[in-house]
Design an enzyme around this catalytic site. Structure first.
Site, PDB file in Angstrom:
ATOM      1  N   GLU A 167      16.239  34.484 -63.021  1.00 43.54           N
ATOM      2  CA  GLU A 167      16.415  35.661 -63.893  1.00 43.54           C
ATOM      3  C   GLU A 167      17.529  36.485 -63.273  1.00 43.54           C
ATOM      4  O   GLU A 167      17.297  37.334 -62.406  1.00 43.54           O
ATOM      5  CB  GLU A 167      15.108  36.482 -63.943  1.00 43.54           C
TER       6      GLU A 167
ATOM      7  N   CYS B 267      18.956  44.940 -65.787  1.00 39.88           N
ATOM      8  CA  CYS B 267      19.677  43.710 -66.116  1.00 39.88           C
ATOM      9  C   CYS B 267      20.075  43.733 -67.583  1.00 39.88           C
ATOM     10  O   CYS B 267      21.063  43.130 -67.979  1.00 39.88           O
ATOM     11  CB  CYS B 267      18.814  42.498 -65.791  1.00 39.88           C
TER      12      CYS B 267
HETATM   13  P1  NAD Z   1      20.050  41.054 -55.143  1.00 41.49           P
HETATM   14  O1  NAD Z   1      20.610  39.767 -55.616  1.00 41.49           O
HETATM   15  O2  NAD Z   1      20.812  41.832 -54.142  1.00 41.49           O
HETATM   16  O3  NAD Z   1      18.585  40.810 -54.503  1.00 41.49           O
HETATM   17  C1  NAD Z   1      17.546  40.232 -55.246  1.00 41.49           C
HETATM   18  C2  NAD Z   1      16.511  39.639 -54.293  1.00 41.49           C
HETATM   19  O4  NAD Z   1      17.084  38.501 -53.649  1.00 41.49           O
HETATM   20  C3  NAD Z   1      16.061  40.580 -53.180  1.00 41.49           C
HETATM   21  O5  NAD Z   1      14.681  40.481 -52.982  1.00 41.49           O
HETATM   22  C4  NAD Z   1      16.806  40.036 -51.967  1.00 41.49           C
HETATM   23  O6  NAD Z   1      16.189  40.332 -50.742  1.00 41.49           O
HETATM   24  C5  NAD Z   1      16.736  38.560 -52.265  1.00 41.49           C
HETATM   25  N1  NAD Z   1      17.643  37.696 -51.488  1.00 41.49           N
HETATM   26  C6  NAD Z   1      18.804  38.004 -50.874  1.00 41.49           C
HETATM   27  N2  NAD Z   1      19.288  36.906 -50.231  1.00 41.49           N
HETATM   28  C7  NAD Z   1      18.407  35.907 -50.464  1.00 41.49           C
HETATM   29  C8  NAD Z   1      18.340  34.543 -50.074  1.00 41.49           C
HETATM   30  N3  NAD Z   1      19.265  33.968 -49.290  1.00 41.49           N
HETATM   31  N4  NAD Z   1      17.300  33.809 -50.495  1.00 41.49           N
HETATM   32  C9  NAD Z   1      16.336  34.341 -51.280  1.00 41.49           C
HETATM   33  N5  NAD Z   1      16.341  35.626 -51.670  1.00 41.49           N
HETATM   34  C10 NAD Z   1      17.362  36.400 -51.266  1.00 41.49           C
HETATM   35  O7  NAD Z   1      19.772  41.931 -56.445  1.00 41.49           O
HETATM   36  P2  NAD Z   1      19.395  43.465 -56.544  1.00 41.49           P
HETATM   37  O8  NAD Z   1      20.580  44.304 -56.189  1.00 41.49           O
HETATM   38  O9  NAD Z   1      18.105  43.738 -55.889  1.00 41.49           O
HETATM   39  O10 NAD Z   1      19.128  43.586 -58.122  1.00 41.49           O
HETATM   40  C11 NAD Z   1      20.137  43.663 -59.063  1.00 41.49           C
HETATM   41  C12 NAD Z   1      20.459  42.331 -59.693  1.00 41.49           C
HETATM   42  O11 NAD Z   1      19.280  41.719 -60.214  1.00 41.49           O
HETATM   43  C13 NAD Z   1      21.377  42.515 -60.884  1.00 41.49           C
HETATM   44  O12 NAD Z   1      22.307  41.467 -60.917  1.00 41.49           O
HETATM   45  C14 NAD Z   1      20.435  42.453 -62.065  1.00 41.49           C
HETATM   46  O13 NAD Z   1      21.049  42.121 -63.286  1.00 41.49           O
HETATM   47  C15 NAD Z   1      19.487  41.398 -61.601  1.00 41.49           C
HETATM   48  N6  NAD Z   1      18.221  41.484 -62.332  1.00 41.49           N
HETATM   49  C16 NAD Z   1      17.969  40.522 -63.247  1.00 41.49           C
HETATM   50  C17 NAD Z   1      16.809  40.591 -64.004  1.00 41.49           C
HETATM   51  C18 NAD Z   1      16.497  39.553 -65.044  1.00 41.49           C
HETATM   52  O14 NAD Z   1      15.327  39.476 -65.436  1.00 41.49           O
HETATM   53  N7  NAD Z   1      17.434  38.762 -65.515  1.00 41.49           N
HETATM   54  C19 NAD Z   1      15.897  41.638 -63.801  1.00 41.49           C
HETATM   55  C20 NAD Z   1      16.192  42.592 -62.833  1.00 41.49           C
HETATM   56  C21 NAD Z   1      17.370  42.507 -62.106  1.00 41.49           C
END
Ligand code: NAD
Length: 508
Positions: free
Chosen positions: A264, A298
């Site tokens: 997602e 998002c």
């Molecule tokens: P992010 O990508 O910085 O982090 C998301 C998660 O990934 C966090 O828990 C982070 O700790 C984890 N992460 C980081 N490195 C990782 C790794 N190597 N392995 C596994 N997990 C890892 O995102 P963010 O800044 O927290 O959130 C914003 C982003 O999320 C935006 O791009 C937004 O569009 C997206 N988002 C998408 C949806 C959806 O349903 N499509 C919903 C909410 C947010």
């Protein structure tokens, strides 16, 4: 830095220092992390991260809990989810307050987020009696062909900061009734809300006499704990919510071990405003879609594609709302916009605005940093651009709205689809033919396509997710539950003889 112990934390069983790991017992002897509120820049509480060894023990317990949980009848599992929903109802105000405090969304949006958690629990309770398989006519005489659905295993849930509790509940409520156990790694920006939710699930599971490791938690950095989840074969399904680059990394690692994933990822929502639109609806839905959660959804509206004949009127009416946006403490009911999640998010927004200017876009309003404590407040920005500039194609996770014009509906749809993300889209029109075209195969290429309502604020009843670089995953309602179970196809022979399919004979 002095800590501010807020009432919401106490009400939810949090203390000054909290353990970041749970699998039946609370653990965490890794790095001590101080959680700072974007509302005022003050420390709220501390959390100890889990070490790789503690993570391994947590996952082992969560995996072990699956062995007994999968044997509990699904409607009984539904009763547990119903009780989690009831506990959320009781704690709605406090949890919404903590969401607001920890990541900065307005309290009214925090209340909406907790309501979404309650709604998905209610949905899952009904689902617990509807995990249907199909039966098909067999091509062989006196045979029956059927499909049934079995629990899958441990579901890893990695969440983003912007919906710190709802995304866990979308996955957890469904996974639990499907007979799976869950291991949650929340964003490091929102560990307190994760601990609060896990405590709620822990209480309910204990009350029922079930192993509380069914809902486990491991707080730690993505680059260490996240990668352990990505690569561990004990995690049968990984539901990952986050940015596109993050999803690309996670997807490869999970695929390499033939695990399953739900991705997602980022969006780049657009709304088409037709010359036959009700402009009241257009202005209001685009305004909320763009500034809600300070542009950090998002599904945030990032692009508006307006018919050239109504562009002038639409622009003026939207600017009028932007100019009077009440910005400030998100817990104060009069404010519509709170802070961004941290000062780095403000810096990213300012850099994007510079890129817009460098690419020839015109800033019509906003992008001014406000002097509130914490350094996370900024006015929402509208920029007029000549189409999908390279900065427009990126998801800047902040309230920057790009305005562009079109002449024909086909041109508008091409602009809407002309980005790599494919999450949410909408058209505002009173012309039924335009609305139907937008929903047709020749229309929006997104996972969500709305008519006369904006891009954000999805309901739990439908499957949620997007196409292209948004990752293709679906979670929440409809038949998204199927990703959380394994399908088994069976042929049952009651003929008393052996008959092969496709007419193959055993004659010698
Ligand atoms: P992010 O990508 O910085 O982090 C998301 C998660 O990934 C966090 O828990 C982070 O700790 C984890 N992460 C980081 N490195 C990782 C790794 N190597 N392995 C596994 N997990 C890892 O995102 P963010 O800044 O927290 O959130 C914003 C982003 O999320 C935006 O791009 C937004 O569009 C997206 N988002 C998408 C949806 C959806 O349903 N499509 C919903 C909410 C947010």
């Amino acid at each position: 830095m002095e800590k501010v112990m807020e009432k919401a934390l106490e009400a939810l069983g949090l203390s000054d220092t909290n353990s970041g790991g749970f699998a039946g017992a609370w653990t965490g002897s890794g790095k001590l992390q101080t959680v700072v509120s974007p509302i005022h820049g003050e420390a709220l509480a501390s959390v100890t991260n889990v070490t790789p060894q503690e993570f391994d023990a947590i996952l082992a317990k969560c995996h072990q809990a699956f062995a007994s949980w999968k044997l509990v009848p699904a409607p009984k599992r539904g009763e547990v989810v119903k009780a989690i929903g009831d506990e959320l109802r009781r704690n709605k105000q406090a949890l919404a307050g903590l969401v607001s405090l920890e990541m900065g969304k307005t309290l009214r949006e925090g209340l909406g987020e907790v309501q979404e958690m309650i709604d998905i629990c209610d949905f899952a309770v009904g689902l617990s009696r509807q995990l249907y398989g199909l039966t098909m006519p067999s091509e062989r005489r006196m045979h029956r062909l059927q499909e049934q659905w079995h629990p899958l295993g441990v579901v890893g849930i990695i969440t983003a900061f912007n919906f710190p509790v709802a995304v866990w509940s979308w996955n957890t409520a469904i996974a639990l009734v499907c007979g799976d156990t869950v291991l949650w790694k929340p964003s490091s920006k929102t560990p307190l809300t994760a601990i609060a939710c896990t405590k709620i699930a822990e209480k309910v599971l204990r009350d029922f006499g079930f192993d509380p490791a069914i809902c486990s938690l491991a707080i730690g950095r993505g680059s260490d704990i996240g990668d352990l989840i990505n690569t561990d074969p004990r995690v049968a399904l990984l539901s990952y919510t986050g940015s596109v680059p993050g999803g690309r990394h996670v997807g490869k690692l999970v695929q390499e071990r033939f695990g399953r994933h739900i991705l997602e990822l980022g969006g780049n929502g657009a709304v088409i405003v037709s010359d036959k639109a009700d402009l009241d609806i257009a202005v209001r839905s685009i305004y909320f879609g763009a500034i809600g959660t300070s542009g950090q959804r998002c599904t945030t509206t990032r692009r508006v594609i307006v018919h050239e004949s109504v562009l002038g009127t639409f622009r003026e009416r939207l600017l009028e709302l932007y100019r009077k946006t009440p910005i400030g403490d998100p817990r104060d009911g009069k404010n519509l916009m709170g802070p961004l999640v941290d000062p780095a998010a403000v810096a990213t927004m300012l850099a994007a605005i510079e890129s817009v200017k460098a690419e020839g876009g015109k800033i019509l309003f906003g992008g001014e940093k406000l002097p509130n404590p914490g350094g996370c407040y900024i006015t929402p920005c509208i920029a007029e651009v000549s189409g999908n500039l390279s900065i427009v194609k990126e998801e800047t996770f902040a309230p920057v709205l790009y305005l562009m014009s079109y002449r024909t509906i086909e041109e508008a749809i091409a602009l809407q689809n002309g980005v790599t993300q494919g999450l949410s889209s909408a058209i505002i029109t009173n012309d039924q033919r335009e609305g139907e075209l937008f929903l047709s195969v020749a229309g929006s290429d997104c996972g969500i396509a709305n008519v006369n309502t904006g891009t954000s604020g999805a309901e739990i009843g439908g499957a949620f997710g997007g196409e292209k670089e948004t990752g293709g995953g679906r979670e929440s309602g409809s038949d998204a539950w199927k990703a959380y179970m394994r399908r088994q196809t069976s042929a049952i022979n009651f003929s008393g003889t052996v008959e092969l399919a496709q007419g193959i004979t055993l004659e010698m």
